[in-house]
Design a protein around this motif. Structure first.
Motif, PDB file in Angstrom:
ATOM      1  N   SER A 321       0.484  -0.597  -0.207  1.00 51.55           N
ATOM      2  CA  SER A 321       0.345   0.489   0.087  1.00 51.55           C
ATOM      3  C   SER A 321       0.979   1.148   0.199  1.00 51.55           C
ATOM      4  CB  SER A 321      -1.099  -0.044   1.533  1.00 51.55           C
ATOM      5  OG  SER A 321      -1.432  -0.717   0.992  1.00 51.55           O
ATOM      6  N   ASP A 325       1.196   4.506  -2.216  1.00 49.93           N
ATOM      7  CA  ASP A 325       1.148   6.040  -1.714  1.00 49.93           C
ATOM      8  C   ASP A 325       1.592   6.673  -2.825  1.00 49.93           C
ATOM      9  OD1 ASP A 325      -0.750   5.199  -0.596  1.00 49.93           O
ATOM     10  OD2 ASP A 325       0.388   5.177   1.675  1.00 49.93           O
ATOM     11  N   ASN A 328       1.126   7.490  -6.642  1.00 52.61           N
ATOM     12  CA  ASN A 328       0.143   8.298  -7.167  1.00 52.61           C
ATOM     13  C   ASN A 328       0.433   9.573  -6.619  1.00 52.61           C
ATOM     14  OD1 ASN A 328      -2.667   9.371  -5.917  1.00 52.61           O
ATOM     15  ND2 ASN A 328      -3.484   7.417  -6.479  1.00 52.61           N
ATOM     16  N   ARG A 353      -6.286   7.736  -2.121  1.00 53.48           N
ATOM     17  CA  ARG A 353      -5.983   6.692  -1.325  1.00 53.48           C
ATOM     18  C   ARG A 353      -6.692   5.877  -0.073  1.00 53.48           C
ATOM     19  NH1 ARG A 353      -3.452   3.440  -3.164  1.00 53.48           N
ATOM     20  NH2 ARG A 353      -2.829   2.900  -1.802  1.00 53.48           N
TER      21      ARG A 353
END
Length: 540
Positions: A321, A325, A328, A353
């Motif tokens: 994850s 993050d 993105n 997110r």
């Protein structure tokens, strides 16, 4: 450590972006910014990459991100690829899962790689970038962030190292400083969500085992009754053992060398490897929980990785994850820092997110409730499922750890309506890799806005935004000979018959898709996806 050039205690250079934390998420963000020509400074309190294996499972989606950052060859050369896992109830095999994979895929669904290697390979890439463009990523080891304030023009930071304290200014601050984030605490923010009482001890051992690379789980094993034990192989003959502490067991006592040695030997004896020489190399403890900040943007301060959220380990959504993050945020923050996009683009980072967190958390907590039951009711459900799983394969699916996969930004404000296609990723989804006759689809997709033209689809002869990279794949007359795709691939992407056109964001997510778009449709979708502050010039 060193001190930069100062005037009255303040660094003379102003930075576009400062990053608090030089772990994998902070370094990935810095490399992502560098892909767009935006320099950054990283403040890292430690003086080296991490000690201990920590996060070890890297997903296919994260490997795609690492490829865009330039570090993929090292990851693949060292990491152990794996596709399957086996679960046991007591000593009986009750479930085996296989992650989707086929010979034509470019990347394995998962590799195991210790976090110190992850950080070192990202650092190696930073050093390569800096050799080509000195100062592109200024990583300051042994430097602690001790305070900060922000206004409408930027963020003022107070930093200190062994040589002294100083002030520096930056346009934006990215908090990638981990689960105990100083930035988060200084702003008075707290993670909210579900935290379970279940505790797991992590023990890394060096063991010359030749067991295949897979994830193994034992539920209620005779050598640790009422608990769960997990085991993963890592490079260099390092094996990760996680085991659940029972209520009332002391964490401190479980981490003593005597307790560690006794548990590991008992476990190895039980699985038939107790005769092998082994030694402990790292121990730690963690609790299961899924928590997040309510917003990842606070003015000119943005949060990523464990500073923004916490995930249970089940399904390996923690570091994966964090990589998402960084992927993105990097292109959005770069566009805003360069003045190409409005700062509202950063709000989409937070919205997307946080939505991804809830998707990940829902799956992770289902696994957590099975792996570490929070109540007697969940405990009874698990006992029933495990006792029936050997003979009833449908029930055995409850044992599935639900491994991480790419998240769709289903309600993204950056997506535009387009045409219905019979197949292929919809707006918000990741454009999955596909095998071409030579190479793979992702070979042609870089960290920029890409117009993917498939099959016989046509494009307007004029009016395309110059910022777009146009890639033609398939049967079109203009398609690159090296980028030909079989009919099966075109069908999988909804491009048979007639072709299809996809607008892809720099992070590989689909922003829009059409059969035969006009220049105005493409321009409008690009404007929406990038929050441009100026009108994109038309081509002649």
């Amino acid at each position: 450590p060193r001190l930069p050039a100062l005037q009255d205690g303040t660094e003379t250079q102003r930075h576009a972006v400062a990053i608090a934390g030089g772990g994998p998420v902070g370094m990935a963000l810095a490399l992502g910014l560098a892909n767009h020509g935006v320099p950054s400074v990283i403040l890292e309190a430690d003086d080296t990459v991490c000690v201990g294996s920590r996060a070890i499972c890297i997903s296919r989606r994260s490997l795609e991100i690492v490829e865009r950052l330039g570090a993929l060859p090292a990851f693949l050369a060292k990491g152990l690829p794996w596709t399957s896992g086996t679960s046991f109830y007591k000593t009986t095999e009750v479930f085996r899962f296989e992650m989707p994979t086929h010979p034509g895929q470019k990347l394995p669904p998962m590799i195991n790689l210790e976090q110190y290697y992850i950080e070192q390979y990202l650092l190696d890439e930073i050093e390569r970038r800096n050799a080509a463009q000195p100062g592109l990523i200024d990583i300051r080891w042994g430097t602690e962030l001790s305070g900060f304030s922000q206004d409408g023009h930027g963020v003022t930071l107070q930093a200190r190292n062994a040589l002294g304290a100083y002030t520096l200014r930056c346009g934006w601050l990215a908090a990638c400083d981990g689960g105990q984030s100083f930035v988060r605490k200084a702003l008075g923010l707290a993670l909210e969500g579900a935290a379970y009482e279940g505790r797991y001890v992590i023990i890394d051992i060096e063991l010359p085992s030749r067991h295949r690379t897979e994830r193994r789980a034992w539920f209620d094993p005779p050598w640790n009754p009422g608990s769960t034990v997990l085991m993963h192989p890592q490079p260099d003959d390092i094996w990760r053992i996680d085991y659940q502490l029972r209520p009332g067991q002391s964490t401190e006592q479980a981490l003593t060398p005597e307790a560690v040695r006794a548990f590991v030997q008992r476990h190895l004896d039980a699985i038939g490897e107790g005769h092998l020489p082994w030694k402990p190399v790292w121990t730690s403890v963690y609790r299961a929980g899924a928590m997040t900040l309510a917003d990842y943007r606070h003015g000119r301060i943005l949060f990523a990785g464990n500073a923004a959220h916490a995930m249970p380990i089940f399904g390996v959504r923690g570091l994966n994850s964090g990589f998402d993050d960084a992927d993105n945020l990097a292109w959005k923050l770069a566009a805003v820092a360069k003045g190409e996009s409005d700062a509202s683009l950063l709000d989409s980072y937070s919205a997307e997110r946080i939505a991804a967190f809830h998707v990940n958390a829902e799956n992770a907590m289902r696994s957590t409730e099975f792996m570490s039951p929070p109540s007697r009711g969940f405990d009874l459900l698990r006992e029933a499922a495990l006792s029936l799983a050997e003979k009833h394969r449908g029930i055995a699916q409850l044992v599935n750890p639900r491994q991480t996969q790419a998240v769709c930004y289903e309600d993204s404000p950056l997506s535009s309506p387009g045409d219905d296609l019979p197949a292929g990723p919809v707006p918000g989804e990741v454009m999955a890799d596909q095998p071409l006759r030579q190479g793979h689809l992702t070979d042609w997709i870089g960290p920029c806005f890409t117009l993917l033209v498939l099959g016989e689809a046509g494009l307007p002869e004029a009016g395309l935004p110059p910022a777009l990279r146009v890639v033609r794949i398939g049967g079109g007359a203009d398609a690159n000979a090296d980028a030909q795709a079989d009919a099966g691939v075109l069908r999988a992407l909804g491009a048979e018959p007639g072709g299809a056109v996809y607008l892809l964001r720099p992070d590989g997510h689909v922003a829009a898709r059409w059969r035969a778009p006009t220049a105005a449709q493409i321009d409008a979708a690009l404007q929406r996806a990038s929050a441009h502050t100026v009108k994109v010039k038309e081509t002649a």
